[in-house]
Design a protein around this motif. Sequence first.
Motif, PDB file in Angstrom:
ATOM      1  N   MET A  67       0.763  -1.055   0.003  1.00  0.00           N
ATOM      2  CA  MET A  67      -0.317  -0.023  -0.203  1.00  0.00           C
ATOM      3  C   MET A  67       0.951   1.318   0.011  1.00  0.00           C
ATOM      4  N   GLN A  68       2.029   1.171   0.702  1.00  0.00           N
ATOM      5  CA  GLN A  68       2.904   2.568   0.673  1.00  0.00           C
ATOM      6  C   GLN A  68       3.897   2.525  -0.513  1.00  0.00           C
ATOM      7  N   ARG A  69       3.836   1.668  -1.629  1.00  0.00           N
ATOM      8  CA  ARG A  69       4.648   1.694  -2.747  1.00  0.00           C
ATOM      9  C   ARG A  69       3.712   1.634  -3.890  1.00  0.00           C
ATOM     10  N   SER A  70       2.373   1.779  -3.951  1.00  0.00           N
ATOM     11  CA  SER A  70       1.484   1.645  -4.816  1.00  0.00           C
ATOM     12  C   SER A  70       0.780   2.976  -5.324  1.00  0.00           C
ATOM     13  N   ASN A  71       0.131   2.842  -6.618  1.00  0.00           N
ATOM     14  CA  ASN A  71      -0.297   4.076  -7.034  1.00  0.00           C
ATOM     15  C   ASN A  71      -2.022   3.913  -6.148  1.00  0.00           C
ATOM     16  N   LEU A  72      -2.155   5.063  -5.474  1.00  0.00           N
ATOM     17  CA  LEU A  72      -3.409   4.910  -4.640  1.00  0.00           C
ATOM     18  C   LEU A  72      -4.658   5.582  -5.277  1.00  0.00           C
ATOM     19  N   ALA A  73      -4.764   5.669  -6.627  1.00  0.00           N
ATOM     20  CA  ALA A  73      -5.646   6.438  -7.291  1.00  0.00           C
ATOM     21  C   ALA A  73      -7.276   5.552  -7.118  1.00  0.00           C
ATOM     22  N   SER A  74      -6.785   4.102  -7.420  1.00  0.00           N
ATOM     23  CA  SER A  74      -8.021   3.403  -7.306  1.00  0.00           C
ATOM     24  C   SER A  74      -8.689   3.272  -5.832  1.00  0.00           C
ATOM     25  N   SER A  75      -7.765   3.070  -5.004  1.00  0.00           N
ATOM     26  CA  SER A  75      -8.186   3.220  -3.417  1.00  0.00           C
ATOM     27  C   SER A  75      -8.922   4.332  -3.215  1.00  0.00           C
ATOM     28  N   VAL A  76      -8.472   5.514  -3.547  1.00  0.00           N
ATOM     29  CA  VAL A  76      -8.985   6.756  -3.246  1.00  0.00           C
ATOM     30  C   VAL A  76     -10.370   6.780  -3.770  1.00  0.00           C
ATOM     31  N   GLN A  78     -12.369   4.550  -4.678  1.00  0.00           N
ATOM     32  CA  GLN A  78     -13.442   3.729  -4.138  1.00  0.00           C
ATOM     33  C   GLN A  78     -13.783   4.217  -2.553  1.00  0.00           C
ATOM     34  N   LEU A  79     -12.863   4.767  -1.848  1.00  0.00           N
ATOM     35  CA  LEU A  79     -13.290   5.326  -0.712  1.00  0.00           C
ATOM     36  C   LEU A  79     -14.154   6.595  -0.804  1.00  0.00           C
ATOM     37  N   LYS A  80     -14.141   7.229  -1.966  1.00  0.00           N
ATOM     38  CA  LYS A  80     -14.826   8.453  -2.418  1.00  0.00           C
ATOM     39  C   LYS A  80     -16.241   7.827  -2.627  1.00  0.00           C
ATOM     40  N   ALA A  81     -16.278   6.906  -3.223  1.00  0.00           N
ATOM     41  CA  ALA A  81     -17.782   6.395  -3.791  1.00  0.00           C
ATOM     42  C   ALA A  81     -18.385   5.777  -2.733  1.00  0.00           C
ATOM     43  N   LEU A  82     -17.621   5.360  -1.358  1.00  0.00           N
ATOM     44  CA  LEU A  82     -18.294   5.029  -0.133  1.00  0.00           C
ATOM     45  C   LEU A  82     -18.731   6.030   0.928  1.00  0.00           C
ATOM     46  N   GLY A  83     -18.444   7.366   0.345  1.00  0.00           N
ATOM     47  CA  GLY A  83     -18.898   8.446   1.053  1.00  0.00           C
ATOM     48  C   GLY A  83     -17.704   8.963   1.958  1.00  0.00           C
ATOM     49  N   ILE A  84     -16.651   8.294   1.846  1.00  0.00           N
ATOM     50  CA  ILE A  84     -15.404   8.899   2.815  1.00  0.00           C
ATOM     51  C   ILE A  84     -14.755  10.031   2.065  1.00  0.00           C
ATOM     52  N   GLU A 130     -17.394   2.837 -10.771  1.00  0.00           N
ATOM     53  CA  GLU A 130     -18.124   1.296 -11.141  1.00  0.00           C
ATOM     54  C   GLU A 130     -17.270   0.420 -11.871  1.00  0.00           C
ATOM     55  N   ILE A 131     -16.303   0.957 -12.749  1.00  0.00           N
ATOM     56  CA  ILE A 131     -15.481  -0.028 -13.561  1.00  0.00           C
ATOM     57  C   ILE A 131     -14.197  -0.315 -12.577  1.00  0.00           C
ATOM     58  N   PRO A 132     -14.070  -1.690 -12.578  1.00  0.00           N
ATOM     59  CA  PRO A 132     -13.122  -2.159 -11.722  1.00  0.00           C
ATOM     60  C   PRO A 132     -11.616  -2.336 -12.312  1.00  0.00           C
ATOM     61  N   LEU A 133     -11.235  -1.063 -12.554  1.00  0.00           N
ATOM     62  CA  LEU A 133      -9.964  -0.953 -13.439  1.00  0.00           C
ATOM     63  C   LEU A 133      -9.184   0.245 -12.941  1.00  0.00           C
ATOM     64  N   ASP A 134      -8.051   0.485 -13.508  1.00  0.00           N
ATOM     65  CA  ASP A 134      -7.195   1.683 -13.162  1.00  0.00           C
ATOM     66  C   ASP A 134      -8.121   2.826 -13.592  1.00  0.00           C
ATOM     67  N   PRO A 135      -8.070   3.930 -12.720  1.00  0.00           N
ATOM     68  CA  PRO A 135      -9.052   5.149 -13.195  1.00  0.00           C
ATOM     69  C   PRO A 135      -8.633   5.579 -14.601  1.00  0.00           C
ATOM     70  N   MET A 136      -7.635   5.375 -14.863  1.00  0.00           N
ATOM     71  CA  MET A 136      -6.875   6.113 -16.241  1.00  0.00           C
ATOM     72  C   MET A 136      -7.569   5.173 -17.426  1.00  0.00           C
ATOM     73  N   ILE A 137      -7.668   4.049 -17.131  1.00  0.00           N
ATOM     74  CA  ILE A 137      -8.083   2.982 -18.252  1.00  0.00           C
ATOM     75  C   ILE A 137      -9.754   3.232 -18.035  1.00  0.00           C
ATOM     76  N   SER A 138     -10.258   3.491 -17.030  1.00  0.00           N
ATOM     77  CA  SER A 138     -11.753   3.580 -16.722  1.00  0.00           C
ATOM     78  C   SER A 138     -12.261   4.648 -17.666  1.00  0.00           C
ATOM     79  N   LYS A 139     -11.464   5.795 -17.261  1.00  0.00           N
ATOM     80  CA  LYS A 139     -11.746   6.961 -18.192  1.00  0.00           C
ATOM     81  C   LYS A 139     -11.531   7.025 -19.650  1.00  0.00           C
TER      82      LYS A 139
END
Length: 252
Positions: A67-76, A78-84, A130-139
């Motif tokens: 988690m400390q050496r990965s791109n966090l865009a996907s995690s962020v 998903q947290l935003k989608a959960l209302g965090i 909603e798309i379970p891929l890297d955000p750049m690929i989803s966009k």
Amino acid sequence: MQIVKPSLWKVSNDISDIESLVVAPISKASARQRAGRAGRVRPGKCYRLYTEGFFVNEMSAEGIPEMQRSNLASSVIQLKALGIDNILGFDWPSSPSSEAMIRALELLYSLGVLDDDAKLTSPAGFQVAEIPLDPMISKMILASQELGCSEEIITIAAILSIQSIWVSVRGSQKELDEAKLRFAASEGDHVTFLNVYKGFLKSGKSSKWCYKNFINYHAMKKVMEVREQLRRILQRLGLALKSSDGDMQVSV
């Protein structure tokens, strides 16, 4: 006998936003865990490719969490989608660096996924989540709707989600390179991948065709599964699938 070697780590560069595999020293905990494999079935020996002094004085006690050496865009997202919304104050299991967090927020903002208040945009932000891929690929998939090539893009996205569609055989590098040239496109690797998929369909999804062209048959079957999942997701989102070849959709 177990020979303990260095590790290959997936590391994200916060500046270039590119993930790569790097060779890194293993930790003491990892070295002890790997050494246990030498005696798993019967008594064995572990040979380490470093000195005892390096183990004691230089090697870290624990490895760096992914988690400390990965791109966090996907995690962020998903947290935003959960209302965090308070991402910087979120209690992560292994807290990433503030630079990585800021980079993830900047990336999502540049993609139009977050607005000026760091909230998901509508509808693009929620659709990307909603798309379970890297955000750049989803966009990229969402953008393909406007360009009329969503059928081709979800194929490319499915292939990019697989580790590799090529089969590398020892001593056959020349033949592999020649096989890749048969599908190569001047536009780049993405169109090359698309040519491979079209060839796979044209062959009747033949395993013999894959063997002849140094293509992983099981990987191509997985690509078809991922592609179908993406089709269902886009249909659920109410997005039309279009092909740049015309109105006829590519069937799987």
